[in-house]
Scaffold this motif. Structure first.
Motif, PDB file in Angstrom:
ATOM      1  N   THR A 278       0.425  -1.286  -0.057  1.00  0.00           N
ATOM      2  CA  THR A 278       0.084   0.330  -0.080  1.00  0.00           C
ATOM      3  C   THR A 278       1.112   1.111   0.069  1.00  0.00           C
ATOM      4  OG1 THR A 278      -2.184   1.333   0.980  1.00  0.00           O
ATOM      5  CG2 THR A 278      -0.245   0.055   2.366  1.00  0.00           C
ATOM      6  N   SER A 279      -0.318   2.221  -0.487  1.00  0.00           N
ATOM      7  CA  SER A 279       1.039   3.553  -0.421  1.00  0.00           C
ATOM      8  C   SER A 279       0.299   4.731   0.608  1.00  0.00           C
ATOM      9  CB  SER A 279       1.151   3.966  -2.105  1.00  0.00           C
ATOM     10  OG  SER A 279       1.592   3.465  -2.467  1.00  0.00           O
ATOM     11  N   VAL A 280       1.485   5.709   1.030  1.00  0.00           N
ATOM     12  CA  VAL A 280       0.810   6.215   2.134  1.00  0.00           C
ATOM     13  C   VAL A 280       0.049   7.649   0.861  1.00  0.00           C
ATOM     14  CG1 VAL A 280       1.775   8.429   3.652  1.00  0.00           C
ATOM     15  CG2 VAL A 280       2.971   6.005   3.601  1.00  0.00           C
ATOM     16  N   VAL A 281      -1.058   8.807   1.179  1.00  0.00           N
ATOM     17  CA  VAL A 281      -2.107   9.228   0.552  1.00  0.00           C
ATOM     18  C   VAL A 281      -2.397  10.560   1.125  1.00  0.00           C
ATOM     19  CG1 VAL A 281      -2.618   7.162  -0.962  1.00  0.00           C
ATOM     20  CG2 VAL A 281      -4.093   8.044   0.983  1.00  0.00           C
ATOM     21  N   ASN A 282      -1.561  10.616   2.667  1.00  0.00           N
ATOM     22  CA  ASN A 282      -1.800  10.944   3.401  1.00  0.00           C
ATOM     23  C   ASN A 282      -1.049  11.033   5.117  1.00  0.00           C
ATOM     24  OD1 ASN A 282      -3.704  12.409   6.348  1.00  0.00           O
ATOM     25  ND2 ASN A 282      -4.603  13.586   3.761  1.00  0.00           N
ATOM     26  N   ILE A 283      -0.435  12.587   5.026  1.00  0.00           N
ATOM     27  CA  ILE A 283       0.546  12.902   5.918  1.00  0.00           C
ATOM     28  C   ILE A 283       0.204  14.064   6.801  1.00  0.00           C
ATOM     29  CG2 ILE A 283       2.173  11.672   4.914  1.00  0.00           C
ATOM     30  CD1 ILE A 283       3.167  14.248   4.431  1.00  0.00           C
ATOM     31  N   ASN A 284      -1.114  14.198   6.948  1.00  0.00           N
ATOM     32  CA  ASN A 284      -1.446  15.297   8.016  1.00  0.00           C
ATOM     33  C   ASN A 284      -1.967  15.187   9.253  1.00  0.00           C
ATOM     34  OD1 ASN A 284      -1.632  16.596   4.930  1.00  0.00           O
ATOM     35  ND2 ASN A 284      -3.723  16.593   4.784  1.00  0.00           N
ATOM     36  N   HIS A 285      -1.823  14.526  10.013  1.00  0.00           N
ATOM     37  CA  HIS A 285      -1.852  14.062  10.901  1.00  0.00           C
ATOM     38  C   HIS A 285      -0.124  13.563  11.902  1.00  0.00           C
ATOM     39  CE1 HIS A 285      -5.633  14.216  10.089  1.00  0.00           C
ATOM     40  NE2 HIS A 285      -5.468  13.403   9.157  1.00  0.00           N
ATOM     41  N   ALA A 289      -0.020   8.182   9.797  1.00  0.00           N
ATOM     42  CA  ALA A 289       0.016   7.560   8.285  1.00  0.00           C
ATOM     43  C   ALA A 289      -0.918   7.358   7.562  1.00  0.00           C
ATOM     44  CB  ALA A 289       1.073   8.055   7.317  1.00  0.00           C
ATOM     45  N   VAL A 290      -2.168   7.941   6.202  1.00  0.00           N
ATOM     46  CA  VAL A 290      -2.845   7.099   5.897  1.00  0.00           C
ATOM     47  C   VAL A 290      -2.125   6.792   4.887  1.00  0.00           C
ATOM     48  CG1 VAL A 290      -5.569   8.026   4.678  1.00  0.00           C
ATOM     49  CG2 VAL A 290      -4.624   9.408   6.958  1.00  0.00           C
ATOM     50  N   THR A 291      -3.329   5.674   3.855  1.00  0.00           N
ATOM     51  CA  THR A 291      -2.688   5.011   3.572  1.00  0.00           C
ATOM     52  C   THR A 291      -4.317   4.164   1.935  1.00  0.00           C
ATOM     53  OG1 THR A 291      -3.280   1.844   3.895  1.00  0.00           O
ATOM     54  CG2 THR A 291      -0.987   3.955   4.488  1.00  0.00           C
ATOM     55  N   ASP A 292      -4.049   3.533   1.153  1.00  0.00           N
ATOM     56  CA  ASP A 292      -4.823   3.730  -0.211  1.00  0.00           C
ATOM     57  C   ASP A 292      -5.446   2.010   0.283  1.00  0.00           C
ATOM     58  OD1 ASP A 292      -2.823   1.970  -1.205  1.00  0.00           O
ATOM     59  OD2 ASP A 292      -2.086   3.155  -2.808  1.00  0.00           O
ATOM     60  N   ALA A 293      -4.947   1.512   1.026  1.00  0.00           N
ATOM     61  CA  ALA A 293      -5.637  -0.138   1.532  1.00  0.00           C
ATOM     62  C   ALA A 293      -6.400   0.172   2.626  1.00  0.00           C
ATOM     63  CB  ALA A 293      -3.990  -1.245   1.574  1.00  0.00           C
ATOM     64  N   GLY A 294      -8.080  -0.247   2.359  1.00  0.00           N
ATOM     65  CA  GLY A 294      -8.831  -0.144   2.995  1.00  0.00           C
ATOM     66  C   GLY A 294      -9.222  -1.876   3.725  1.00  0.00           C
ATOM     67  N   GLY A 321     -11.410   2.957   6.072  1.00  0.00           N
ATOM     68  CA  GLY A 321     -13.349   2.705   5.638  1.00  0.00           C
ATOM     69  C   GLY A 321     -12.394   1.892   4.189  1.00  0.00           C
ATOM     70  N   ASP A 322     -13.707   1.963   3.342  1.00  0.00           N
ATOM     71  CA  ASP A 322     -13.221   0.717   2.044  1.00  0.00           C
ATOM     72  C   ASP A 322     -12.140   1.248   1.940  1.00  0.00           C
ATOM     73  OD1 ASP A 322     -15.789  -0.186   2.730  1.00  0.00           O
ATOM     74  OD2 ASP A 322     -16.632   1.094   0.675  1.00  0.00           O
ATOM     75  N   GLU A 323     -11.460   1.956   1.693  1.00  0.00           N
ATOM     76  CA  GLU A 323     -10.383   2.837   0.655  1.00  0.00           C
ATOM     77  C   GLU A 323      -8.824   2.561   1.271  1.00  0.00           C
ATOM     78  OE1 GLU A 323     -11.008   2.087  -2.389  1.00  0.00           O
ATOM     79  OE2 GLU A 323     -13.472   1.875  -3.069  1.00  0.00           O
ATOM     80  N   HIS A 324      -9.791   2.905   2.684  1.00  0.00           N
ATOM     81  CA  HIS A 324      -7.507   3.884   3.581  1.00  0.00           C
ATOM     82  C   HIS A 324      -7.690   2.845   4.643  1.00  0.00           C
ATOM     83  CE1 HIS A 324      -9.620   7.671   0.745  1.00  0.00           C
ATOM     84  NE2 HIS A 324      -8.154   7.002   0.938  1.00  0.00           N
ATOM     85  N   GLY A 325      -6.637   3.059   4.630  1.00  0.00           N
ATOM     86  CA  GLY A 325      -5.790   2.682   6.489  1.00  0.00           C
ATOM     87  C   GLY A 325      -5.019   3.595   6.669  1.00  0.00           C
ATOM     88  N   ALA A 326      -5.010   3.185   8.126  1.00  0.00           N
ATOM     89  CA  ALA A 326      -4.036   4.109   8.400  1.00  0.00           C
ATOM     90  C   ALA A 326      -3.062   3.425   9.421  1.00  0.00           C
ATOM     91  CB  ALA A 326      -5.066   4.951  10.270  1.00  0.00           C
ATOM     92  N   ILE A 327      -1.919   4.370   9.370  1.00  0.00           N
ATOM     93  CA  ILE A 327      -0.151   3.561  10.266  1.00  0.00           C
ATOM     94  C   ILE A 327      -0.070   4.455  11.683  1.00  0.00           C
ATOM     95  CG2 ILE A 327       2.109   3.120   9.477  1.00  0.00           C
ATOM     96  CD1 ILE A 327       1.453   3.152   6.652  1.00  0.00           C
ATOM     97  N   ASP A 328      -0.532   3.796  12.347  1.00  0.00           N
ATOM     98  CA  ASP A 328      -0.330   4.799  12.992  1.00  0.00           C
ATOM     99  C   ASP A 328       1.154   4.001  14.419  1.00  0.00           C
ATOM    100  OD1 ASP A 328      -2.752   4.743  14.374  1.00  0.00           O
ATOM    101  OD2 ASP A 328      -3.517   3.387  14.516  1.00  0.00           O
ATOM    102  N   PHE A 329       1.437   5.764  14.413  1.00  0.00           N
ATOM    103  CA  PHE A 329       3.216   5.420  14.963  1.00  0.00           C
ATOM    104  C   PHE A 329       3.085   5.014  16.117  1.00  0.00           C
ATOM    105  CE2 PHE A 329       3.189   8.729  11.768  1.00  0.00           C
ATOM    106  CZ  PHE A 329       3.475   7.726  10.487  1.00  0.00           C
TER     107      PHE A 329
END
Length: 379
Positions: A278-285, A289-294, A321-329
Motif C-alpha cells: 500500500t502507499s501513503v496518501v495523507n500525512i496531515n496527522h 499516516a493514511v494509506t490507500d488500502a482499506g 474505511g473501504d479504500e483507506h488504512g492508517a499506520i499508527d506510529f
C-alpha cells in the motif's frame, strides 16, 4: 485486461521494481513460496503421504502446476468455479470438497464428459441420487467421496450409520464410483497451542477412525481417506488415519497461522510469502499516516494486517474505511512521506487472495511476473 497489459506489467524485470508498484497490490514472494512448497512436499514424501493441496487458498493455475511438479496427486477445490477454471487449465486430480446444491450436479458431470478429472463429495442421499442421475445422463462414471462430520459441524454425515448407507448407495450405483471418505477438521486448524491441538485432535481422530472401522466392517473400506490442513497435518500424520492431505495456507503463512505451533517446540517450517503493498496518501496527522488500502484490500475475518516493512518500527495498521488504512506510529517523532510504500502480511490468505485480480510475483526487490488469480469469485 490480461496480466501482460496491467499497469504494473511495464515494471517486470526492472531493478527495485517491487517498490514502484501501483497500489494496492497483492505481492507474492516467489522464493518463499518455492521454499514452502518444497518443505511440504518433503514432509509428505518422508512420511509416505499424498498431498492434494487446497486450491481455494491460491486460486492460481500457476501455483497449482508448481504443486503438481512437486509431487501433489491433485488439487482440492472449494467451489464449482474453481474446478471449472482448473479443469480448463488441464489440472488433474480435482476434488470438489464442498457438497453442492443438486442443480449443480449436471454441471459437474458435463465437465467430466468433456474430459475433466473431477471427484466430488456427498453427505446426503438426495445428493447421491442427483449425482447418479446426472452421471447417467452424461454417460460418465463420477467418483464420489462420502463427506464425514468429524467435529466441524458444517457439512458431512451425522453418524457412522449414515456414512455406511451413503457409501453403499454410491458403491451400488452404475454411474458412480465410491472413491473414499473426507474428514476435514477445520475447527482445529487454528488452535495455537500444540499440546491442546494434539489433545483435541486425538478425540476427533478417534471418531474418524471409528467411522472408517464401520465402513470396513460393512465391506466398504475407503481407498482414500482425505482431510487435514496446514494446522493439523503433522499431527494427523502421527495418528495415521488420514493418508491424503488437503493443506492450503502453508503456501503463504498468513497472520492467523503465525502463532500456530507446528511442533511441541514451536517449530515453524513455513514462512510468510503473501503481502499487500500500500502507499501513503495523507500525512496531515501527527501520529499516523493514511494509506490507500482499506477494507476492500484485506480479509477482515481475522486479526489486523501485520506490517512487515516500510513503516517506522513498532507501527501498527488499522482500517479507515473501504479504500483507506492508517499506520499508527509508536513514537511521536515518527513520520512518513507521501508515496512511501508499506507491505503488510495478509490476515487470512484465502479470502484475501479473492479480493485481487493478480499476484505481483517478486524475487527480492524485482518484479519478475504477474499471475492472474484465475479462479477468483464464486459464480
Amino acid at each position: 485486461m490480461t496480466a501482460a497489459t496491467t499497469p504494473n506489467s511495464r515494471l517486470i524485470g526492472q531493478a527495485n521494481s517491487r517498490w514502484k508498484l501501483l497500489t494496492p497490490a497483492l505481492v507474492l514472494d516467489f522464493d518463499a513460496l518455492e521454499r514452502n512448497i518444497a518443505a511440504m512436499a518433503s514432509w509428505a514424501k518422508d512420511c509416505q503421504h499424498n498431498l492434494r493441496p487446497h486450491g481455494k487458498s491460491h486460486k492460481s493455475t500457476h501455483i497449482a502446476r508448481l504443486q503438481a511438479q512437486a509431487g501433489a496427486v491433485g488439487l482440492c477445490c472449494a467451489s464449482l468455479r474453481e474446478a471449472e477454471v482448473m479443469a480448463a487449465a488441464g489440472i488433474e486430480g480435482l476434488l470438489i470438497t464442498t457438497p453442492l446444491a443438486p442443480d449443480k450436479a449436471s454441471l459437474v458431470t458435463n465437465l467430466v464428459h468433456k474430459g475433466a478429472d473431477i471427484s466430488v463429495v456427498a453427505d446426503h442421499v438426495d445428493m447421491v441420487a442427483a449425482y447418479g442421475a446426472a452421471a447417467e445422463q452424461a454417460g460418465v462414471v463420477l467418483p464420489v467421496f462420502v463427506d464425514l462430520d468429524v467435529g466441524l459441524g458444517r457439512t458431512g454425515t451425522p453418524s457412522a450409520r449414515v456414512a455406511v448407507e451413503l457409501a453403499g448407495l454410491i458403491n451400488g450405483h452404475p454411474a458412480l464410483r465410491y472413491a473414499g471418505v473426507q474428514g476435514y477438521m477445520g475447527h482445529l486448524q487454528h488452535v495455537d497451542d500444540h499440546a491442546q491441538r494434539r489433545e483435541r485432535l486425538g478425540h476427533d481422530s478417534r471418531d474418524l477412525q471409528n467411522i472408517v472401522d464401520a465402513l470396513v466392517k460393512a465391506n466398504l473400506p475407503p481407498d482414500i481417506i482425505t482431510g487435514g490442513g496446514t494446522g493439523t497435518h503433522r499431527l494427523d500424520g502421527e495418528y495415521g488415519t488420514i493418508g491424503e492431505f488437503q493443506v492450503g495456507s502453508y503456501l503463504f503463512l498468513d497472520v492467523q497461522y503465525l502463532t500456530v505451533q507446528q511442533g511441541k517446540l514451536g517449530e515453524q517450517p513455513y514462512e510468510p510469502s503473501l503481502f499487500i503493498q500500500t502507499s501513503v496518501v495523507n500525512i496531515n496527522h501527527s501520529n499516523y499516516a493514511v494509506t490507500d488500502a482499506g477494507l476492500k484490500s484485506f480479509a477482515t475475518d481475522g486479526p489486523p494486517p501485520l506490517i512487515v516493512q516500510g513503516a517506522p518500527k513498532g507501527a501498527t495498521y488499522r482500517y479507515m474505511g473501504d479504500e483507506h488504512g492508517a499506520i499508527d506510529f509508536m513514537d511521536s517523532k515518527d513520520s512518513m512521506a507521501l508515496g512511501d510504500k508499506v507491505e503488510c502480511l495478509v490476515p487470512h490468505c484465502d479470502p484475501n487472495v479473492n479480493l485481487f485480480d493478480y499476484y505481483h510475483v517478486v524475487r527480492g526487490d524485482t518484479l519478475v511476473d504477474i499471475w492472474p488469480v484465475a479462479a477468483r469469485g464464486n459464480s
